[in-house]
Design a protein around this motif. Structure first.
Motif, PDB file in Angstrom:
ATOM      1  N   VAL A 296      71.915  39.110  52.534  1.00 39.61           N
ATOM      2  CA  VAL A 296      71.121  38.775  53.721  1.00 39.61           C
ATOM      3  C   VAL A 296      70.031  39.814  53.960  1.00 39.61           C
ATOM      4  O   VAL A 296      68.876  39.474  54.246  1.00 39.61           O
ATOM      5  CB  VAL A 296      72.044  38.660  54.949  1.00 39.61           C
ATOM      6  CG1 VAL A 296      71.216  38.485  56.223  1.00 39.61           C
ATOM      7  CG2 VAL A 296      73.006  37.485  54.783  1.00 39.61           C
ATOM      8  N   LEU A 297      70.394  41.099  53.809  1.00 40.90           N
ATOM      9  CA  LEU A 297      69.404  42.162  53.999  1.00 40.90           C
ATOM     10  C   LEU A 297      68.298  42.073  52.964  1.00 40.90           C
ATOM     11  O   LEU A 297      67.111  42.239  53.288  1.00 40.90           O
ATOM     12  CB  LEU A 297      70.092  43.524  53.927  1.00 40.90           C
ATOM     13  CG  LEU A 297      69.175  44.755  54.094  1.00 40.90           C
ATOM     14  CD1 LEU A 297      68.429  44.695  55.418  1.00 40.90           C
ATOM     15  CD2 LEU A 297      69.998  46.037  53.987  1.00 40.90           C
ATOM     16  N   ARG A 298      68.673  41.798  51.725  1.00 39.18           N
ATOM     17  CA  ARG A 298      67.674  41.663  50.674  1.00 39.18           C
ATOM     18  C   ARG A 298      66.708  40.516  50.968  1.00 39.18           C
ATOM     19  O   ARG A 298      65.489  40.629  50.771  1.00 39.18           O
ATOM     20  CB  ARG A 298      68.367  41.452  49.328  1.00 39.18           C
ATOM     21  CG  ARG A 298      67.393  41.386  48.140  1.00 39.18           C
ATOM     22  CD  ARG A 298      68.122  41.481  46.814  1.00 39.18           C
ATOM     23  NE  ARG A 298      69.145  40.467  46.692  1.00 39.18           N
ATOM     24  CZ  ARG A 298      70.444  40.716  46.574  1.00 39.18           C
ATOM     25  NH1 ARG A 298      70.878  41.962  46.614  1.00 39.18           N
ATOM     26  NH2 ARG A 298      71.316  39.738  46.437  1.00 39.18           N
ATOM     27  N   ALA A 299      67.245  39.396  51.466  1.00 39.64           N
ATOM     28  CA  ALA A 299      66.392  38.246  51.793  1.00 39.64           C
ATOM     29  C   ALA A 299      65.429  38.596  52.929  1.00 39.64           C
ATOM     30  O   ALA A 299      64.257  38.214  52.907  1.00 39.64           O
ATOM     31  CB  ALA A 299      67.256  37.050  52.176  1.00 39.64           C
ATOM     32  N   ARG A 300      65.909  39.344  53.914  1.00 39.11           N
ATOM     33  CA  ARG A 300      65.037  39.744  55.011  1.00 39.11           C
ATOM     34  C   ARG A 300      63.944  40.689  54.541  1.00 39.11           C
ATOM     35  O   ARG A 300      62.777  40.581  54.953  1.00 39.11           O
ATOM     36  CB  ARG A 300      65.860  40.412  56.108  1.00 39.11           C
ATOM     37  CG  ARG A 300      66.770  39.452  56.868  1.00 39.11           C
ATOM     38  CD  ARG A 300      67.628  40.180  57.875  1.00 39.11           C
ATOM     39  NE  ARG A 300      68.468  39.254  58.623  1.00 39.11           N
ATOM     40  CZ  ARG A 300      69.409  39.621  59.482  1.00 39.11           C
ATOM     41  NH1 ARG A 300      69.621  40.921  59.694  1.00 39.11           N
ATOM     42  NH2 ARG A 300      70.132  38.734  60.101  1.00 39.11           N
ATOM     43  N   LEU A 301      64.302  41.622  53.676  1.00 42.05           N
ATOM     44  CA  LEU A 301      63.299  42.539  53.133  1.00 42.05           C
ATOM     45  C   LEU A 301      62.239  41.783  52.345  1.00 42.05           C
ATOM     46  O   LEU A 301      61.045  42.090  52.429  1.00 42.05           O
ATOM     47  CB  LEU A 301      63.979  43.575  52.227  1.00 42.05           C
ATOM     48  CG  LEU A 301      64.808  44.659  52.920  1.00 42.05           C
ATOM     49  CD1 LEU A 301      65.568  45.484  51.889  1.00 42.05           C
ATOM     50  CD2 LEU A 301      63.898  45.560  53.758  1.00 42.05           C
ATOM     51  N   ARG A 302      62.694  40.771  51.598  1.00 45.40           N
ATOM     52  CA  ARG A 302      61.733  40.007  50.806  1.00 45.40           C
ATOM     53  C   ARG A 302      60.779  39.242  51.722  1.00 45.40           C
ATOM     54  O   ARG A 302      59.557  39.189  51.469  1.00 45.40           O
ATOM     55  CB  ARG A 302      62.475  39.046  49.881  1.00 45.40           C
ATOM     56  CG  ARG A 302      61.544  38.265  48.952  1.00 45.40           C
ATOM     57  CD  ARG A 302      62.321  37.367  47.995  1.00 45.40           C
ATOM     58  NE  ARG A 302      63.021  38.163  47.000  1.00 45.40           N
ATOM     59  CZ  ARG A 302      64.346  38.246  46.907  1.00 45.40           C
ATOM     60  NH1 ARG A 302      65.115  37.603  47.758  1.00 45.40           N
ATOM     61  NH2 ARG A 302      64.907  38.960  45.959  1.00 45.40           N
ATOM     62  N   ARG A 303      61.328  38.622  52.780  1.00 44.84           N
ATOM     63  CA  ARG A 303      60.449  37.881  53.697  1.00 44.84           C
ATOM     64  C   ARG A 303      59.458  38.821  54.393  1.00 44.84           C
ATOM     65  O   ARG A 303      58.281  38.484  54.558  1.00 44.84           O
ATOM     66  CB  ARG A 303      61.296  37.145  54.747  1.00 44.84           C
ATOM     67  CG  ARG A 303      62.068  35.957  54.197  1.00 44.84           C
ATOM     68  CD  ARG A 303      62.572  35.068  55.330  1.00 44.84           C
ATOM     69  NE  ARG A 303      63.509  35.780  56.206  1.00 44.84           N
ATOM     70  CZ  ARG A 303      64.818  35.808  56.018  1.00 44.84           C
ATOM     71  NH1 ARG A 303      65.348  35.175  54.976  1.00 44.84           N
ATOM     72  NH2 ARG A 303      65.605  36.445  56.860  1.00 44.84           N
ATOM     73  N   THR A 304      59.932  39.993  54.776  1.00 44.92           N
ATOM     74  CA  THR A 304      59.040  40.967  55.424  1.00 44.92           C
ATOM     75  C   THR A 304      57.937  41.415  54.472  1.00 44.92           C
ATOM     76  O   THR A 304      56.761  41.520  54.852  1.00 44.92           O
ATOM     77  CB  THR A 304      59.848  42.192  55.895  1.00 44.92           C
ATOM     78  OG1 THR A 304      60.853  41.765  56.815  1.00 44.92           O
ATOM     79  CG2 THR A 304      58.936  43.207  56.573  1.00 44.92           C
TER      80      THR A 304
END
Length: 329
Positions: A296-304
């Motif tokens: 989940v954190l990785r996905a958020r970092l990618r979107r950011t």
């Protein structure tokens, strides 16, 4: 990798047809020298792997001799994972991939299959292999090396080509007399009827028109156990699940729903069975939780990062865990 192939039954009189017409314009069919492959398959005494559509083998003649094949739910399409290693010692990584099937039972040789293979590669104009057609003459051997069965089959494995090419090759083979049918792996044919009985995990079959409480409980448990076991190998492989989801997420969903079902149906279940199982599922969900948090954190970092044109992270963002820094950085 995912392997997609079709099998055809042929007799000794079958003559492999000219496959040149199946290649695209400017392409060609390239023949390889014949090879002899000797595969020793490992399984439990009651053939848990074979009955579930999986296999673990050592095959002399392959660059990477140890291979696990796992079903995907589609006949002829399987996950194939190969590793190096000596003949008598399967790589632990591959043994772990079939953990949900052998469940700790000893794995030992159950059959030996010797194949004399003539292979033909269907290539495009640039020489890219689109599909491989192999004509296999198979001999099944017992522990003493005595022949117990022989058969011949033709396999077509898709490489860089598409499904239309697979069908086109199948039409040519069919016109020459090859019989397409159910997809049955070599070792399953070699092992006979015992390898073709139902797997230990019974798939959900849907509820009858007037279900009993037992029907409802059984269906619910089978559904989530099936989800759990299907995604366990994907988690170990770090492979994506269907629909763009992840194996970690699907396993956690299975744990949560199964624990909920066991709690809801508690009055109908033996506490000595359901209680410890809920405890084990809670532990497993906790183990998966850390990995899911990282996803989940990785996905958020990618979107950011994607939203910031000045700081693109590219197509891959890797999670390596937290690092403790010194006061000086």
């Amino acid at each position: 990798m995912v392997e997609e192939e079709q099998k055809y039954e042929v007799d000794d009189a079958f003559v492999l047809p000219d496959l040149t017409g199946t290649a695209p314009a400017g392409g060609r069919v390239r023949a390889s020298p014949p090879v002899t492959l000797v595969a020793r398959y490992l399984d439990t005494v009651d053939l848990r792997l074979a009955r579930a559509g999986a296999s673990l083998r050592h095959r002399r003649g392959d660059e990477l001799p140890w291979t696990v094949k796992l079903p995907t739910g589609t006949p002829g399409v399987r996950h194939e994972i190969s590793r190096p290693g000596p003949k008598g010692q399967p790589p632990p990584e591959l043994v772990e991939l079939v953990t949900v099937l052998h469940r700790g039972a000893p794995l030992a040789p159950v059959t030996v299959v010797r194949t004399v293979r003539h292979a033909y590669e269907v290539c495009d104009r640039a020489g890219t292999v689109l599909a491989e057609v192999v004509d296999d003459r198979v001999t099944v051997l017992d522990d003493a090396g005595v022949t117990t069965d022989t058969f011949r089959e033709v396999e077509v494995e898709l490489k860089a080509g598409d499904r239309k090419l697979l069908d086109r090759i199948g039409e040519v083979l069919g016109e020459a007399g090859a019989q397409g049918g159910s997809f049955t792996p070599k070792h399953v044919r070699a092992l006979g009827a015992a390898a073709q009985t139902d797997p230990d995990l019974v798939a959900p079959a849907g509820l009858p028109d007037e279900p009993t409480a037992g029907d409802v409980v059984t269906e619910a448990v089978r559904k989530e156990v099936g989800r759990l076991l299907a995604h366990d190998p994907l988690v170990r492989l770090r492979a994506p699940a269907a629909g763009g989801d992840t194996g970690v997420h699907q396993m956690r969903v299975a744990c949560r729903r199964l624990r909920s079902d066991l709690r809801t149906f508690r009055p109908l279940l033996r506490k000595t069975w359901s209680g410890p199982l809920r405890t084990e599922l809670r532990w497993l969900a906790g183990v998966l939780g850390a990995a899911r948090d990282a996803e989940v954190l990785r996905a958020r970092l990618r979107r950011t990062a994607d939203a910031d044109p000045l700081s693109p992270l590219g197509p891959r963002v890797r999670w390596t865990g937290w690092t403790r820094c010194s006061p000086n950085g």
